[in-house]
Every structure is written in structure tokens, then in C-alpha cells.
Enzyme design. Sequence first.
Site, mmCIF file in Angstrom:
data_model
loop_
_atom_site.group_PDB
_atom_site.id
_atom_site.type_symbol
_atom_site.label_atom_id
_atom_site.label_comp_id
_atom_site.label_asym_id
_atom_site.label_seq_id
_atom_site.Cartn_x
_atom_site.Cartn_y
_atom_site.Cartn_z
ATOM 1 N N GLY A 1 0.845 -1.195 0.000
ATOM 2 C CA GLY A 1 0.000 0.000 0.000
ATOM 3 C C GLY A 1 0.878 1.241 0.000
ATOM 4 O O GLY A 1 1.958 1.264 -0.593
ATOM 5 N N ARG A 2 0.403 2.277 0.710
ATOM 6 C CA ARG A 2 1.127 3.557 0.714
ATOM 7 C C ARG A 2 2.550 3.390 1.250
ATOM 8 O O ARG A 2 3.521 3.844 0.638
ATOM 9 C CB ARG A 2 0.354 4.575 1.567
ATOM 10 C CG ARG A 2 -0.978 4.967 0.962
ATOM 11 C CD ARG A 2 -1.859 5.673 1.968
ATOM 12 N NE ARG A 2 -2.277 4.795 3.030
ATOM 13 C CZ ARG A 2 -3.536 4.675 3.470
ATOM 14 N NH1 ARG A 2 -4.482 5.418 2.953
ATOM 15 N NH2 ARG A 2 -3.835 3.840 4.444
ATOM 16 N N ARG B 1 -4.095 -8.862 -1.419
ATOM 17 C CA ARG B 1 -5.297 -9.537 -1.940
ATOM 18 C C ARG B 1 -5.565 -9.138 -3.382
ATOM 19 O O ARG B 1 -6.073 -9.919 -4.173
ATOM 20 C CB ARG B 1 -6.496 -9.209 -1.055
ATOM 21 C CG ARG B 1 -6.409 -9.836 0.320
ATOM 22 C CD ARG B 1 -7.416 -9.229 1.257
ATOM 23 N NE ARG B 1 -7.231 -7.781 1.359
ATOM 24 C CZ ARG B 1 -7.950 -6.980 2.124
ATOM 25 N NH1 ARG B 1 -8.910 -7.476 2.855
ATOM 26 N NH2 ARG B 1 -7.712 -5.684 2.163
ATOM 27 N N GLY C 1 4.434 -3.710 10.188
ATOM 28 C CA GLY C 1 2.991 -3.454 10.068
ATOM 29 C C GLY C 1 2.325 -3.489 11.440
ATOM 30 O O GLY C 1 2.293 -2.484 12.161
ATOM 31 N N ARG C 2 1.800 -4.638 11.806
ATOM 32 C CA ARG C 2 1.224 -4.851 13.136
ATOM 33 C C ARG C 2 1.672 -6.216 13.640
ATOM 34 O O ARG C 2 1.725 -7.189 12.869
ATOM 35 C CB ARG C 2 -0.310 -4.813 13.094
ATOM 36 C CG ARG C 2 -0.900 -3.423 13.075
ATOM 37 C CD ARG C 2 -0.726 -2.674 14.395
ATOM 38 N NE ARG C 2 -1.306 -1.344 14.368
ATOM 39 C CZ ARG C 2 -0.655 -0.224 14.051
ATOM 40 N NH1 ARG C 2 0.632 -0.257 13.719
ATOM 41 N NH2 ARG C 2 -1.270 0.943 14.082
ATOM 42 N N GLU D 1 2.166 -5.074 22.752
ATOM 43 C CA GLU D 1 3.077 -3.955 23.047
ATOM 44 C C GLU D 1 2.642 -3.212 24.307
ATOM 45 O O GLU D 1 1.438 -3.059 24.526
ATOM 46 C CB GLU D 1 3.100 -2.990 21.849
ATOM 47 C CG GLU D 1 3.639 -3.659 20.601
ATOM 48 C CD GLU D 1 3.538 -2.758 19.369
ATOM 49 O OE1 GLU D 1 3.158 -1.581 19.512
ATOM 50 O OE2 GLU D 1 3.839 -3.257 18.278
ATOM 51 N N HIS E 1 8.592 -0.132 18.378
ATOM 52 C CA HIS E 1 7.551 0.530 17.565
ATOM 53 C C HIS E 1 7.916 1.999 17.294
ATOM 54 O O HIS E 1 7.209 2.917 17.714
ATOM 55 C CB HIS E 1 6.183 0.426 18.246
ATOM 56 C CG HIS E 1 5.033 0.632 17.298
ATOM 57 N ND1 HIS E 1 3.835 -0.018 17.433
ATOM 58 C CD2 HIS E 1 4.893 1.429 16.200
ATOM 59 C CE1 HIS E 1 3.010 0.362 16.466
ATOM 60 N NE2 HIS E 1 3.641 1.245 15.710
HETATM 61 P P1 NAP Z 1 -2.485 0.764 3.086
HETATM 62 O O1 NAP Z 1 -2.089 1.812 2.105
HETATM 63 O O2 NAP Z 1 -3.922 0.552 3.381
HETATM 64 O O3 NAP Z 1 -1.842 -0.612 2.589
HETATM 65 C C1 NAP Z 1 -2.168 -1.838 3.156
HETATM 66 C C2 NAP Z 1 -1.640 -2.958 2.263
HETATM 67 O O4 NAP Z 1 -1.913 -4.218 2.910
HETATM 68 C C3 NAP Z 1 -2.304 -3.004 0.895
HETATM 69 O O5 NAP Z 1 -1.358 -3.390 -0.072
HETATM 70 C C4 NAP Z 1 -3.358 -4.105 1.068
HETATM 71 O O6 NAP Z 1 -3.635 -4.680 -0.199
HETATM 72 C C5 NAP Z 1 -2.620 -5.060 1.997
HETATM 73 N N1 NAP Z 1 -3.539 -5.910 2.765
HETATM 74 C C6 NAP Z 1 -4.562 -5.520 3.548
HETATM 75 N N2 NAP Z 1 -5.190 -6.580 4.058
HETATM 76 C C7 NAP Z 1 -4.555 -7.679 3.582
HETATM 77 C C8 NAP Z 1 -4.740 -9.070 3.726
HETATM 78 N N3 NAP Z 1 -5.738 -9.566 4.482
HETATM 79 N N4 NAP Z 1 -3.895 -9.903 3.092
HETATM 80 C C9 NAP Z 1 -2.897 -9.417 2.340
HETATM 81 N N5 NAP Z 1 -2.653 -8.108 2.157
HETATM 82 C C10 NAP Z 1 -3.486 -7.248 2.771
HETATM 83 O O7 NAP Z 1 -1.800 1.014 4.481
HETATM 84 P P2 NAP Z 1 -0.431 1.781 4.809
HETATM 85 O O8 NAP Z 1 -0.690 3.235 4.927
HETATM 86 O O9 NAP Z 1 0.622 1.307 3.876
HETATM 87 O O10 NAP Z 1 -0.162 1.216 6.296
HETATM 88 C C11 NAP Z 1 -0.080 -0.151 6.537
HETATM 89 C C12 NAP Z 1 -0.041 -0.469 8.014
HETATM 90 O O11 NAP Z 1 1.257 -0.229 8.534
HETATM 91 C C13 NAP Z 1 -0.944 0.367 8.911
HETATM 92 O O12 NAP Z 1 -2.288 -0.055 8.876
HETATM 93 C C14 NAP Z 1 -0.306 0.178 10.272
HETATM 94 O O13 NAP Z 1 -0.873 -0.940 10.913
HETATM 95 C C15 NAP Z 1 1.161 -0.106 9.946
HETATM 96 N N6 NAP Z 1 2.045 0.992 10.383
HETATM 97 C C16 NAP Z 1 3.040 0.743 11.268
HETATM 98 C C17 NAP Z 1 3.876 1.771 11.653
HETATM 99 C C18 NAP Z 1 4.995 1.565 12.617
HETATM 100 O O14 NAP Z 1 5.340 2.491 13.318
HETATM 101 N N7 NAP Z 1 5.596 0.380 12.669
HETATM 102 C C19 NAP Z 1 3.675 3.054 11.163
HETATM 103 C C20 NAP Z 1 2.651 3.263 10.275
HETATM 104 C C21 NAP Z 1 1.841 2.225 9.880
HETATM 105 P P3 NAP Z 1 -5.018 -5.411 -0.526
HETATM 106 O O15 NAP Z 1 -6.111 -4.545 0.026
HETATM 107 O O16 NAP Z 1 -4.991 -5.539 -2.005
HETATM 108 O O17 NAP Z 1 -4.942 -6.737 0.164
HETATM 109 C C1 8YV Z 2 2.389 5.117 15.520
HETATM 110 C C2 8YV Z 2 1.574 3.521 13.716
HETATM 111 O O1 8YV Z 2 3.465 4.644 16.259
HETATM 112 O O2 8YV Z 2 0.500 5.068 12.295
HETATM 113 C C3 8YV Z 2 0.511 3.920 12.749
HETATM 114 O O3 8YV Z 2 -0.317 3.059 12.416
HETATM 115 O O4 8YV Z 2 1.681 2.390 14.072
HETATM 116 C C4 8YV Z 2 2.570 4.513 14.186
HETATM 117 O O5 8YV Z 2 2.755 5.540 13.296
HETATM 118 C C5 8YV Z 2 1.183 4.917 16.319
HETATM 119 O O6 8YV Z 2 0.007 5.111 15.630
HETATM 120 C C6 8YV Z 2 1.228 5.862 17.502
HETATM 121 O O7 8YV Z 2 0.350 5.478 18.442
#
Ligand code: NAP
Ligand code: 8YV
Length: 322
Positions: free
Chosen positions: A153-154, A175, A231-232, A261, A279
Site C-alpha cells: 500500500g502507501r 489480496r 505493520g502490526r 506492546e 515501535h
Molecule cells: P495501506 O495503504 O492501506 O496498505 C495496506 C496494504 O496491505 C495493501 O497493499 C493491502 O492490499 C494489503 N492488505 C490488507 N489486508 C490484507 C490481507 N488480508 N492480506 C494481504 N494483504 C493485505 O496502508 P499503509 O498506509 O501502507 O499502512 C499499513 C499499516 O502499517 C498500517 O495499517 C499500520 O498498521 C502499519 N504501520 C506501522 C507503523 C509503525 O510504526 N511500525 C507506522 C505506520 C503504519 P489489498 O487490500 O490488495 O490486500
Molecule cells: C504510531 C503507527 O506509532 O500510524 C501507525 O499506524 O503504528 C505509528 O505511526 C502509532 O500510531 C502511535 O500510536
Amino acid sequence: MTDERPDILMLRPMMPMVIEQLEKAFTLHKLWEAKDREAFLAPVAPKVRAVAANTVIDASLMSRLPKLEIVASFGVGYDDVDAKWAGENSIVVTNTPNVLNEEVADTALGLLLCTVRQLPQSDRYLRAGKWLEKTFPLGQSLRDRTVGMVGLGRIGMAIARRLQAMNVPVVYHARHAKPDTAFRHYPNLIDMARDVDVLIGIVPGGKDTAKLIDAKVLEALGPNGILINVGRGSSVDEQALIKALKEKKILSAGLDVFVDEPRVPKELIDMDHVVLFPHVGSSSVFTRAAMAQLVVDNLLAWKAGKPPLTPVPETPWPPKRR
Ligand code: NAP
Ligand code: 8YV
């Protein structure tokens, strides 16, 4: 909106810049300051029209707020907000997409390099005075590896672009295929895991992705395989991962996210061949300020009677009438 200063509830402290701006435009109720949460909520709950959130917002809380119209959540992931229930009850949920893509992608690349090249281990080696005795052993490389993105995704795209610039081949599982990219799409995650040497998880949390990366996927990744997860935590079967690492079914892992966490399993902490971040994907002053401002801007737009800037797909704007 007719209210000049709509009542807004904040459950836990958010960044000072959020509090300061919301105090100017809203009547802000700070739940965390209450000695008795129930006594605090009783007179406030019937008036609350907005929630600013950086914590769990479930149906039981929202159903106590009969005038609730908007939940502005901090973070792009909103798995701790019951957006489905909100959508069914005409409440819009907003998140903070895009403003953190590059930061999280930087962190993912940092974690990948730390894990593949054992950079934290080499730092510890030097500090322990071991360099004086022997050079640090030769290790793994990205040069002979293909990366399988789990989610494109993004943020996944921002990671993939960095890998492309580093001449690392990239494929992905999601997917849906993304016809606008040149990367190969694998509809089946196990097939992809079999073909690559590194998996990078960047999918949302929630029930659709729960334990998506399980024992079978790790088995397919194989003994030379490395798992990176930004991701999560819920998207990986953490116990299966610990077992796979102990039994050398995979080589190593780099994790920024965990199931419970900030509690991290002792088995992982005791392993020297994994890299663990608390995180920190988006946690720079620059990016957290952009996320915080988007929370405020969503609320100010709603207060002005305009569409919120970033509603989540489960709660499209305008909401259906109650
Ligand atoms: P996004 O643009 O919605 O992208 C999500 C991606 O996951 C898409 O490619 C989607 O494709 C795929 N996906 C969703 N459900 C799926 C499934 N069941 N099986 C396989 N692929 C699946 O989201 P984003 O902005 O990139 O952010 C993604 C996630 O990163 C957030 O929701 C958050 O949980 C995590 N995150 C973590 C941090 C951190 O600090 N570590 C920071 C920011 C975000 P399809 O819909 O085609 O399946
Ligand atoms: C943050 C994140 O750490 O944006 C998300 O989904 O996992 C992180 O950017 C979190 O949301 C802060 O609580």
C-alpha cells in the site's frame, strides 16, 4: 456546525500541539486527569460530539456518547478503533495516512539493514572490546536476496521504491494485484515466501490479517529466510515465529511491532540474532508533528461543516443519517 465550541473527549494525553489547538476551538475534556473516570464521564458523555484518540475506541465507549459524530485517530493504522461499528452508527473515523509513509519506509530499511548485516550486533561487539581480539565475522548480504513485500500500500510502495534504488528485486503479496506497478504479484503468500529470501510485513492489523504470517509461511521462507515486520504484531503468529527462530527454520527477524506492546516475549529478547525496535516506525519529531496536525485538521474541518480530510473507508463522508 452550530456549536461554537463543541465538546471533545480525549482519553489519554496527546501531543501538546494537539491539546493547545483543540483547546482554542473546542471544549476539551481530559479523561486521563479524572480521579474517578465514571464520575467524570457521567455529565460529559451526553454532550460529547468528537473524540481525539490515540488508544482503543470500542463500541462500548462510543455507545455511551449519544451525540458522537467523529473519532479522529492518531496513526494510519486504526485497528484499535471499531470503525465498522462507527460506520453503522453514522460516526466518521479519521486516521493519519500518507504523512508518515517516508518515515516508516526509512525505519523499515534501517531495520532490514540492521537485521541482514547484523549492525546492532557489530556495535555491541565493538563496545564489548571484542574487536581488539578478532575482527567481526563476515555475515549476510542483501546483494543475493529478493524481498517479498507482504502488503504494498502507501508505506509498502515507499519501501519498495527504496529497495529498487538499492538494486534489490521486489515482489509482493496482497489480496489485489496493483496493475500500476511493475512488481510481480503473488496471490498466494506461501508461494511468494518459497520464492524469496526476505519478507517485509506492512499490512494493517485486525481480524483479516491476524496471524497471516504463520508457521507454514515461515517454513516456506526457509532456513536462509529473514522476516521483517513493521505493520502490526498481530499479523504474525508470534509463537510460531519464536519456534521457527529457535529451531532455525528461518535465519533471523527484525521486528518493530509486537502482539502485546510494549510487552515483548522474553524468548525474543534473549535471542542475539534478532533485531527488536520499540515501535519507532514513525517516531520522529517531524513526522509525529505532521500526524498530530492531521488529527487537528480533520477535527477543524468537521467543526467548520466541511468534509473531514482523511475518513477511513469504513466510514465514508457524508455519514448515513442515524
Ligand atoms: P495501506 O495503504 O492501506 O496498505 C495496506 C496494504 O496491505 C495493501 O497493499 C493491502 O492490499 C494489503 N492488505 C490488507 N489486508 C490484507 C490481507 N488480508 N492480506 C494481504 N494483504 C493485505 O496502508 P499503509 O498506509 O501502507 O499502512 C499499513 C499499516 O502499517 C498500517 O495499517 C499500520 O498498521 C502499519 N504501520 C506501522 C507503523 C509503525 O510504526 N511500525 C507506522 C505506520 C503504519 P489489498 O487490500 O490488495 O490486500
Ligand atoms: C504510531 C503507527 O506509532 O500510524 C501507525 O499506524 O503504528 C505509528 O505511526 C502509532 O500510531 C502511535 O500510536
